[in-house]
Design a protein around this motif. Structure first.
Motif, PDB file in Angstrom:
ATOM      1  N   ARG A  82      -5.097   1.265  31.653  1.00 16.86           N
ATOM      2  CA  ARG A  82      -3.959   1.339  30.652  1.00 16.86           C
ATOM      3  C   ARG A  82      -3.092   2.476  30.584  1.00 16.86           C
ATOM      4  N   HIS A  83      -4.055   3.531  30.125  1.00 14.12           N
ATOM      5  CA  HIS A  83      -3.261   4.988  30.101  1.00 14.12           C
ATOM      6  C   HIS A  83      -2.561   5.404  31.466  1.00 14.12           C
ATOM      7  N   ALA A  84      -3.219   5.087  32.637  1.00 17.51           N
ATOM      8  CA  ALA A  84      -2.561   5.443  33.927  1.00 17.51           C
ATOM      9  C   ALA A  84      -1.517   4.781  34.011  1.00 17.51           C
ATOM     10  N   ILE A  85      -1.341   3.464  33.549  1.00 17.10           N
ATOM     11  CA  ILE A  85      -0.066   2.814  33.538  1.00 17.10           C
ATOM     12  C   ILE A  85       1.088   3.012  32.629  1.00 17.10           C
ATOM     13  N   ALA A  86       0.649   3.285  31.318  1.00 19.32           N
ATOM     14  CA  ALA A  86       1.421   3.594  30.306  1.00 19.32           C
ATOM     15  C   ALA A  86       2.139   5.200  30.577  1.00 19.32           C
ATOM     16  N   VAL A  87       1.705   5.885  31.172  1.00 18.31           N
ATOM     17  CA  VAL A  87       2.045   7.101  31.449  1.00 18.31           C
ATOM     18  C   VAL A  87       2.835   7.245  32.789  1.00 18.31           C
ATOM     19  N   GLY A  88       2.786   6.375  33.480  1.00 19.54           N
ATOM     20  CA  GLY A  88       3.583   6.187  34.601  1.00 19.54           C
ATOM     21  C   GLY A  88       2.928   6.649  35.944  1.00 19.54           C
ATOM     22  N   ARG A  89       1.635   7.000  35.947  1.00 13.98           N
ATOM     23  CA  ARG A  89       0.883   7.272  37.173  1.00 13.98           C
ATOM     24  C   ARG A  89       0.827   6.280  38.140  1.00 13.98           C
ATOM     25  N   VAL A  90       0.562   4.923  37.390  1.00  8.79           N
ATOM     26  CA  VAL A  90       0.693   3.621  38.413  1.00  8.79           C
ATOM     27  C   VAL A  90       1.953   3.053  37.880  1.00  8.79           C
ATOM     28  N   LYS A  91       2.775   2.350  38.621  1.00  7.72           N
ATOM     29  CA  LYS A  91       4.130   1.717  38.370  1.00  7.72           C
ATOM     30  C   LYS A  91       3.956   0.240  38.284  1.00  7.72           C
ATOM     31  N   PRO A  92       4.925  -0.425  37.756  1.00  2.02           N
ATOM     32  CA  PRO A  92       5.120  -1.845  38.020  1.00  2.02           C
ATOM     33  C   PRO A  92       5.234  -2.131  39.346  1.00  2.02           C
ATOM     34  N   GLY A  93       4.588  -3.379  39.591  1.00  2.00           N
ATOM     35  CA  GLY A  93       4.609  -3.749  41.029  1.00  2.00           C
ATOM     36  C   GLY A  93       3.686  -3.094  41.917  1.00  2.00           C
ATOM     37  N   GLU A  94       2.955  -1.869  41.520  1.00  2.00           N
ATOM     38  CA  GLU A  94       1.884  -1.320  42.369  1.00  2.00           C
ATOM     39  C   GLU A  94       0.870  -1.988  42.405  1.00  2.00           C
ATOM     40  N   ARG A  95       0.028  -1.982  43.253  1.00  2.00           N
ATOM     41  CA  ARG A  95      -1.394  -2.733  43.380  1.00  2.00           C
ATOM     42  C   ARG A  95      -2.326  -1.832  42.800  1.00  2.00           C
ATOM     43  N   LEU A  96      -3.442  -2.533  42.093  1.00  2.00           N
ATOM     44  CA  LEU A  96      -4.481  -1.783  41.868  1.00  2.00           C
ATOM     45  C   LEU A  96      -5.520  -1.724  42.941  1.00  2.00           C
ATOM     46  N   PRO A  97      -6.462  -0.768  42.885  1.00  2.44           N
ATOM     47  CA  PRO A  97      -7.505  -0.997  44.143  1.00  2.44           C
ATOM     48  C   PRO A  97      -8.462  -2.013  43.686  1.00  2.44           C
ATOM     49  N   SER A  98      -8.817  -2.430  44.904  1.00  6.25           N
ATOM     50  CA  SER A  98      -9.699  -3.828  44.710  1.00  6.25           C
ATOM     51  C   SER A  98     -10.917  -3.613  43.914  1.00  6.25           C
ATOM     52  N   VAL A  99     -11.448  -4.719  43.410  1.00  3.32           N
ATOM     53  CA  VAL A  99     -12.731  -4.692  42.744  1.00  3.32           C
ATOM     54  C   VAL A  99     -13.754  -4.067  43.390  1.00  3.32           C
ATOM     55  N   ARG A 100     -14.077  -4.388  44.711  1.00  2.00           N
ATOM     56  CA  ARG A 100     -14.906  -3.882  45.670  1.00  2.00           C
ATOM     57  C   ARG A 100     -14.895  -2.287  45.945  1.00  2.00           C
ATOM     58  N   ALA A 101     -13.680  -2.041  45.973  1.00  2.90           N
ATOM     59  CA  ALA A 101     -13.120  -0.680  46.410  1.00  2.90           C
ATOM     60  C   ALA A 101     -13.671   0.374  44.899  1.00  2.90           C
ATOM     61  N   ILE A 102     -13.319  -0.225  43.835  1.00  4.57           N
ATOM     62  CA  ILE A 102     -13.604   0.642  42.710  1.00  4.57           C
ATOM     63  C   ILE A 102     -15.079   0.561  42.387  1.00  4.57           C
ATOM     64  N   ALA A 103     -15.684  -0.651  42.448  1.00  2.00           N
ATOM     65  CA  ALA A 103     -17.212  -0.786  42.135  1.00  2.00           C
ATOM     66  C   ALA A 103     -17.810   0.391  43.197  1.00  2.00           C
ATOM     67  N   THR A 104     -17.701   0.510  44.476  1.00  6.82           N
ATOM     68  CA  THR A 104     -18.083   1.255  45.251  1.00  6.82           C
ATOM     69  C   THR A 104     -17.900   2.931  45.025  1.00  6.82           C
ATOM     70  N   GLN A 105     -16.757   3.153  44.614  1.00  7.62           N
ATOM     71  CA  GLN A 105     -16.272   4.465  44.325  1.00  7.62           C
ATOM     72  C   GLN A 105     -17.097   5.022  43.153  1.00  7.62           C
ATOM     73  N   LEU A 106     -17.098   4.132  42.221  1.00  7.30           N
ATOM     74  CA  LEU A 106     -17.705   4.333  40.787  1.00  7.30           C
ATOM     75  C   LEU A 106     -19.386   4.281  40.795  1.00  7.30           C
TER      76      LEU A 106
END
Length: 130
Positions: free
Chosen positions: A21-45
């Motif tokens: 929510r913070h990344a979206i609110a401050v414009g780091r992630v823009k409307p229409g932009e795709r979030l990383p997949s569940v699998r990618a985030i789970a693996t990364q974290l």
């Protein structure tokens, strides 16, 4: 995109929601932009995919992201409210204020005082409660 703090006391899924929510609110992630997949985030974290899936579902329920078949989660136009950047901090402030017995007007007065000290060139606009 995410940096977790396991010792913060905040559940991992909630940290993901807050940071997205913070990344979206401050414009780091823009409307229409795709979030990383569940699998990618789970693996990364290094977390369970169900944890990420729960966070994404909460973002979807809040209207912050839209699930698009074949594409994944995409940031919605409704997810770009700048106030979302401080939502969790504001909730924490309200909870702390209630715990120590402060009244709303005392909290607002404190915020106004700090605002004036730090941001004298920018007025603060608070909505009146009903």
């Amino acid at each position: 995109m995410f940096a977790l703090n396991p010792s913060s006391g905040v559940p991992i899924y909630r940290q993901i929601v807050q940071q997205a929510r913070h990344a979206i609110a401050v414009g780091r992630v823009k409307p229409g932009e795709r979030l990383p997949s569940v699998r990618a985030i789970a693996t990364q974290l290094g977390v369970n995919p169900m944890t990420v899936s729960k966070a994404y579902s909460m973002l979807e329920q809040a209207g912050v992201v839209l699930r698009q078949p074949g594409i994944g989660m995409v940031v919605s136009d409704a997810g770009t409210n700048p106030a979302d950047a401080i939502d969790d901090d504001a909730r924490t402030l309200v909870q702390t204020a209630k715990q120590v017995g402060l009244l709303r007007k005392e909290v607002v007065a404190q915020i106004n005082r700090i605002w004036e000290e730090e941001w004298t060139d920018r007025p603060i606009r608070l909505r009146r409660s009903r």
